[in-house]
Design an enzyme around this catalytic site. Structure first.
Site, PDB file in Angstrom:
ATOM      1  N   GLU A  13     -54.457  35.208   9.433  1.00 29.48           N
ATOM      2  CA  GLU A  13     -53.249  34.673  10.062  1.00 29.48           C
ATOM      3  C   GLU A  13     -52.266  34.114   9.038  1.00 29.48           C
ATOM      4  OE1 GLU A  13     -54.271  32.325  13.731  1.00 29.48           O
ATOM      5  OE2 GLU A  13     -56.299  32.789  13.055  1.00 29.48           O
ATOM      6  N   SER A 187     -55.697  33.623  16.962  1.00 28.39           N
ATOM      7  CA  SER A 187     -54.545  34.479  17.239  1.00 28.39           C
ATOM      8  C   SER A 187     -54.944  35.834  17.802  1.00 28.39           C
ATOM      9  CB  SER A 187     -53.697  34.678  15.971  1.00 28.39           C
ATOM     10  OG  SER A 187     -53.129  33.463  15.571  1.00 28.39           O
ATOM     11  N   ASP A 295     -56.339  25.742  25.908  1.00 29.86           N
ATOM     12  CA  ASP A 295     -55.926  26.912  26.685  1.00 29.86           C
ATOM     13  C   ASP A 295     -56.811  27.081  27.921  1.00 29.86           C
ATOM     14  OD1 ASP A 295     -54.072  27.389  24.666  1.00 29.86           O
ATOM     15  OD2 ASP A 295     -55.432  28.703  23.564  1.00 29.86           O
ATOM     16  N   GLU A 307     -60.382  27.759  25.156  1.00 31.24           N
ATOM     17  CA  GLU A 307     -60.765  27.210  23.861  1.00 31.24           C
ATOM     18  C   GLU A 307     -59.787  26.114  23.473  1.00 31.24           C
ATOM     19  OE1 GLU A 307     -60.547  30.728  21.474  1.00 31.24           O
ATOM     20  OE2 GLU A 307     -58.441  30.404  20.963  1.00 31.24           O
ATOM     21  N   ASN A 309     -57.556  24.407  20.114  1.00 32.63           N
ATOM     22  CA  ASN A 309     -56.894  24.831  18.885  1.00 32.63           C
ATOM     23  C   ASN A 309     -56.480  23.584  18.122  1.00 32.63           C
ATOM     24  OD1 ASN A 309     -54.897  25.747  16.970  1.00 32.63           O
ATOM     25  ND2 ASN A 309     -54.745  27.639  18.152  1.00 32.63           N
ATOM     26  N   SER A 318     -44.176  30.290  19.409  1.00 37.82           N
ATOM     27  CA  SER A 318     -45.392  29.523  19.689  1.00 37.82           C
ATOM     28  C   SER A 318     -45.273  28.699  20.963  1.00 37.82           C
ATOM     29  CB  SER A 318     -45.727  28.612  18.504  1.00 37.82           C
ATOM     30  OG  SER A 318     -46.109  29.372  17.381  1.00 37.82           O
TER      31      SER A 318
END
Length: 351
Positions: A13, A187, A295, A307, A309, A318
């Site tokens: 990423e 990602s 999320d 999950e 982040n 974003s």
């Protein structure tokens, strides 16, 4: 106040990080901070102390925020380093970081979100934004974080953890379709949705090209949401609507796709409030601090956490900046709140 924004690194990423960090650096400059944008992996070769100090500036810099859809492999990234080294910290990175009052970690994926960079900064008494090494590592590892969620009564998809040696003996406790993910990726790089046994075998081999540790989840059908947490407060959720396919790398970061973002989301108030409570609980269970993102999927069976982040993207596409905007927090102010929240939490004395 001096801030180093660490960008780039060596993860798949890398390009996302460069875009995020450049945008953050200019936002902080507009708020009056003196900022140096530094590529963690490339570093600052052949630079003396006075030249390093001169890199801190409150003047905006012209940058390209577009993100290539190229998946950066180790060979491609290593070729960028003129000295041929594969060390994560490039020349003078720690030296200039020690000159700052605080470091903004603008890294994503791999050695950026997994706690290793945070641990190096801790060992050198250099304060930084975001979570500590333990929480970063736990959140990055989907196998560990999902086990913690389930133990604490947070609903998430059923899953199994697979190593490459398990390829010939895989028995799934749930049916197709299934979601295949690198356990420590982000990602949606290396992520696949397999609808049958043949696709499953094919996609497993492709996913193992990214990592030797995978998570295979039951597929949860439903509406997809994301919710940021900043300095102990859950922001308004954002709904992610993809009209062709699913929310993969290209839909997340490449302009011109068919992704629609809705915030605040069109959901009942009680569901939105429940989402906020679950986001805060998940944030705390994972040990996160300062800021992060949780999320979700939502269907007739309720809310499922996908999950956490620990270092959400801050690119033009974003999610977290859009969620903040819905709560009346402009991008520059969001960056400022993150910095000031960590300064306060760490008890830093700055100029």
């Amino acid at each position: 106040m001096k801030i180093v924004v660490l960008a780039g690194g060596r993860s798949t990423e890398r390009n996302v990080s460069l875009s995020s960090s450049a945008k953050v650096a200019n936002a902080l400059r507009r708020k009056g901070y003196e900022v140096a944008l530094v590529d963690l992996f490339l570093g600052l070769p052949d630079t003396d102390d006075s030249s390093l100090a001169a890199l801190f500036t409150s003047e905006e810099q012209t940058v390209d925020l577009n993100i290539s859809d190229e998946i950066m492999t180790d060979d491609v990234i290593n070729a960028l380093r003129p000295d041929g080294s594969t060390q994560l910290f490039g020349p003078n990175v720690l030296k200039i970081s020690a000159m700052a009052d605080i470091v903004w970690i603008g890294l994503h994926g791999g050695d950026g979100e997994n706690g290793k960079v945070q641990a190096v900064l801790d060992l050198n008494n250099i304060p930084y934004t975001g979570s500590d090494p333990l929480a970063s590592g736990i959140t990055m590892d989907k196998n560990v974080s999902k086990q913690l969620m389930l133990y604490n009564g947070i609903k998430t998809a059923q899953f199994v953890n697979l190593k490459q040696d398990d390829l010939g003996t895989v028995v799934l406790p749930f049916g197709f379709p299934v979601v295949i993910k690198p356990a420590n990726g982000g990602s949606s790089v290396g992520m696949y949705i397999a609808k049958n046994e043949d696709e499953f075998k094919r996609d497993l081999k492709k996913a193992f090209e990214f990592e030797n540790d995978l998570v295979v989840e039951e597929y949860i059908a439903g509406r997809e949401f994301s919710m940021a947490v900043v300095n102990g407060k859950a922001l308004s959720a954002i709904e992610i609507i993809v009209t062709d396919g699913w929310y993969d790398f290209e839909h997340k970061f490449v302009t011109g796709n068919t992704t629609k973002f809705v915030t605040p989301p069109d959901i009942p108030d009680d569901v939105h409030e429940e989402m906020k409570q679950i986001a805060l609980k998940t944030f705390n269970v994972l040990g996160l601090s300062n800021y992060g993102r949780i999320d979700f999927f939502w269907n007739d069976n309720g809310l499922y956490v996908i999950e956490g982040n620990s270092l959400p993207g801050m690119t033009p596409l974003s999610l977290m900046p859009q969620e903040a905007e819905a709560d009346g927090i402009r991008y520059d102010d969001l960056c400022d709140q993150i910095v000031q929240g960590q300064v306060k939490a760490l008890g830093l004395k700055v100029n």
